[in-house]
Design an enzyme around this catalytic site. Structure first.
Site, short mmCIF file in Angstrom:
data_model
loop_
_atom_site.label_atom_id
_atom_site.label_comp_id
_atom_site.label_asym_id
_atom_site.label_seq_id
_atom_site.Cartn_x
_atom_site.Cartn_y
_atom_site.Cartn_z
N GLU A 1 28.53 23.23 -3.00
CA GLU A 1 28.78 24.42 -2.27
C GLU A 1 28.57 23.79 -0.88
O GLU A 1 29.30 24.35 0.10
CB GLU A 1 27.78 25.59 -2.61
CG GLU A 1 28.11 26.14 -4.07
CD GLU A 1 27.38 25.43 -5.11
OE1 GLU A 1 26.79 24.45 -4.82
OE2 GLU A 1 27.74 25.61 -6.42
N ASP B 1 23.11 37.43 -16.54
CA ASP B 1 22.62 36.20 -15.79
C ASP B 1 21.23 36.14 -15.39
O ASP B 1 20.71 35.19 -15.11
CB ASP B 1 23.68 35.47 -14.76
CG ASP B 1 24.94 34.91 -15.59
OD1 ASP B 1 24.85 34.60 -16.75
OD2 ASP B 1 25.70 34.69 -14.98
#
Lengths: 281, 313
Positions: free
Chosen positions: B57, B116
């Protein structure tokens, strides 16, 4: 290999010497800034701006220009000196470095004519260079992209993300140069993080590696020429240098990583030594 | 307001493909989540302009900056937690400071990521991105608005942060997005709920529940978080005298904080910030999580009613 003219080498040595003098004047005038890593990179910047880079000071945003990213942004004094000497802005501006009335920010900013990328937070410049190299290939422009990294800087993980991606994308229009001066802010690099075997690390990441003495003008020119022939791989030039090169009391010590000459005497001594060096060129 | 549910991520992917057909300067990046963020749709049609860099990222944001510096209009996508948190310094130094033409479009913002859990539920991103000079922040309310917002940010130079949710959203608008403007979605006189993103639909439903209790709620959709629409906030405060904000985000540094700043500087009235109250989320189905944290219609109605009674009775 094109012959390297002795006169050209002498001219570049003089340019590097002039950059070093500006570094001392700038950080002393500002009472702030980073002389150590600027002095170690002066020869590389002299070759880039007075031999290698296709740039046009009258048209800094010329789309076909070669790109340069000073990823080790704290070497801004040497960078700004090279830009001013190349004609991007008047040399008088250099003594306003780091002052509020000047566009010469402490670390490279797009406010400065000729600067291709904001840097200063270490580890990001190689990524920007990849973006520029990808754009060049997309647009079928044959410009090249050069990124100058510090050796302390490559402790940042982002550099190795970029190293993997540049090789994956076969960016043979991208050249990284590591200023291997072996010293970072707090200490010698090998006491902080073991960077060696540095050449093997880059090779393992898929790069072509060229090791040189980063103060030898001829070796710098030859390495940059060699980097044009990689055929599908990016090239890294590991430039072995001396931190603080050219000013005896700044050489090989972390002390002057980020502080100017500490007195009038120190300031005069630095300029005197550099003037003596000039006479010997 | 037809309340048809549609995936905002899919709307994003489709709009990118349309833009790609119209403009060859559009470049899209992702970091190994392209099937989730739907940027893969663009990648399939324009492989030469799509860069999926893997789990990088930070590198992605730096590359995006370099591409933008060479004239590309770059969309960089990941989950909100990674796009803004993991790569914050790269966004700050390489995109926001040089004001480069990069559109960070993050999916999976907020606790509605669901199962998650807290590691992936980003509740600080609006704060992180709003705090950056040069950065503009948009949270589209529905998929119709996603299409307008993506087209808008592609047409405007400079950096934007656009936050999308994972879940399908009801279409509450016909996509007539106006940058920097909030919109009254429901008129009312007793109190105003200012909400953003997924919470607008729930706030509208909560308003219906409160109507049965004799409380007449105004509901405002605030799609643009930065720059915030000061006028609509002040007008709502004048008209109803009581403000509650609702967001799928921490109540610190998000919509609630921005509204509080406008009110306290211009027209102080009592207000209540509702959302994640400075706690991390937990695993669970997205809708049960909204219920758990009182951020569904029943929860919002309960919190609003208590606040209304406390202040106005």
């Amino acid at each position: 290999m094109e012959a390297i003219n002795d006169e050209k080498v002498r001219e570049l040595k003089l340019k590097a010497n002039e950059i070093r003098k500006w570094v001392i004047k700038m950080v002393y005038a500002a009472q702030s800034g980073h002389p150590g890593g600027s002095l170690s990179a002066a020869d590389i910047l002299a070759v880039l701006y007075f031999h290698e880079l296709h740039v046009d000071p009258k048209n800094p945003d010329w789309p076909q220009r070669d790109r340069f990213v000073l990823s080790k942004g704290h070497a801004s004094p040497a960078y700004y000196a090279a830009l001013a000497m190349r004609g991007f802005f008047p040399e008088e501006e250099l003594l306003k470095f780091r002052k509020v009335e000047s566009f010469l920010q402490g670390h490279p900013s797009l406010m400065v004519p000729g600067v291709d990328m904001c840097t200063g937070s270490l580890g990001q410049g190689l990524s920007a260079g990849i973006g520029m190299a990808l754009a060049g290939k997309m647009d079928s422009l044959d410009y090249r992209v050069y990124v100058l990294l510090g050796d302390g800087e490559i402790e940042e993980g982002n550099v190795w993300e970029a190293a993997m991606t540049a090789a994956t994308r076969k960016l043979d229009n991208l050249v990284a140069i590591v200023d291997r001066n072996k010293i970072q802010l707090d200490d010698f690099t090998d006491r902080m993080v073991e960077l060696d075997p540095l050449e093997e690390k880059w090779r393992g990441f898929g790069w072509r590696v060229i090791s040189i003495n980063g103060h030898d003008i001829v070796q710098i020119i030859r390495a940059l020429n060699e980097a044009r022939k990689t055929g599908g791989r990016p090239t890294v030039i590991i430039a072995h240098t001396v931190k603080g090169k050219g000013v005896s009391y700044m050489e090989n010590t972390p002390v002057y990583h980020g502080k100017p000459p500490q007195s009038e005497e120190e300031y005069e001594k630095a300029l005197k030594e550099l003037e003596e060096e000039r006479r010997g060129i | 307001m037809n309340w048809d549910y549609e995936s905002p991520r899919k709307a994003y992917g489709e709009t990118l493909v349309e833009l790609g057909r119209e403009r060859d300067d559009i470049v899209v990046m992702d970091a190994d989540l392209s099937t989730s963020t739907k940027t893969a749709m663009f990648g399939t049609e324009f492989p030469e302009r799509f860069f999926n860099v893997g789990l990088q990222e930070q590198n992605m944001m730096g590359i995006a900056a370099g591409l933008a510096r060479c004239g590309k209009t770059v969309f960089a996508s990941s989950f909100a937690v990674f796009a803004t948190g993991r790569a914050y310094d790269q966004v700050r130094q390489s995109i926001a400071y040089p004001r480069l033409n990069v559109k960070i479009v993050a999916t999976h913002g907020g606790i509605t990521v669901g199962e998650d859990g807290a590691s992936h539920q980003m509740i600080e991103d609006i704060g992180l991105m709003s705090g950056l000079p040069n950065m503009r922040v948009i949270v589209p309310v529905d998929s119709n608005e996603v299409r307008s917002v993506i087209r808008f940010v592609a047409s405007e130079d400079g950096p934007f942060y656009v936050r999308l949710t994972r879940t399908a959203l009801p279409n509450l608008t016909d996509g007539d997005f106006k940058f920097g403007k909030g919109a009254v979605m429901r008129d009312g006189t007793d109190m105003t709920i200012i909400a953003t993103g997924i919470e607008v639909g729930y706030s509208l439903k909560a308003a219906e529940l409160l109507k049965e209790k004799g409380i007449d709620m105004q509901v405002v959709n605030m799609s643009t978080i930065k720059p915030i629409d000061r006028d609509i906030i002040i007008k709502s405060a004048r008209d109803t005298g009581l403000i509650m904000t609702v967001e799928d985000h921490n109540i610190y540094n998000g919509l609630g904080s921005r509204v509080a700043e406008v009110l306290s500087e211009n027209y102080p009235v009592r207000m209540l910030r509702h959302g994640m109250r400075d706690i991390f989320g937990r695993s669970g189905r997205w809708d049960t999580l909204l219920s758990h944290y009182e951020m569904d219609e029943k929860g919002i109605a309960k919190v609003a009613e208590n606040f209304y009674k406390e202040v106005k009775s």
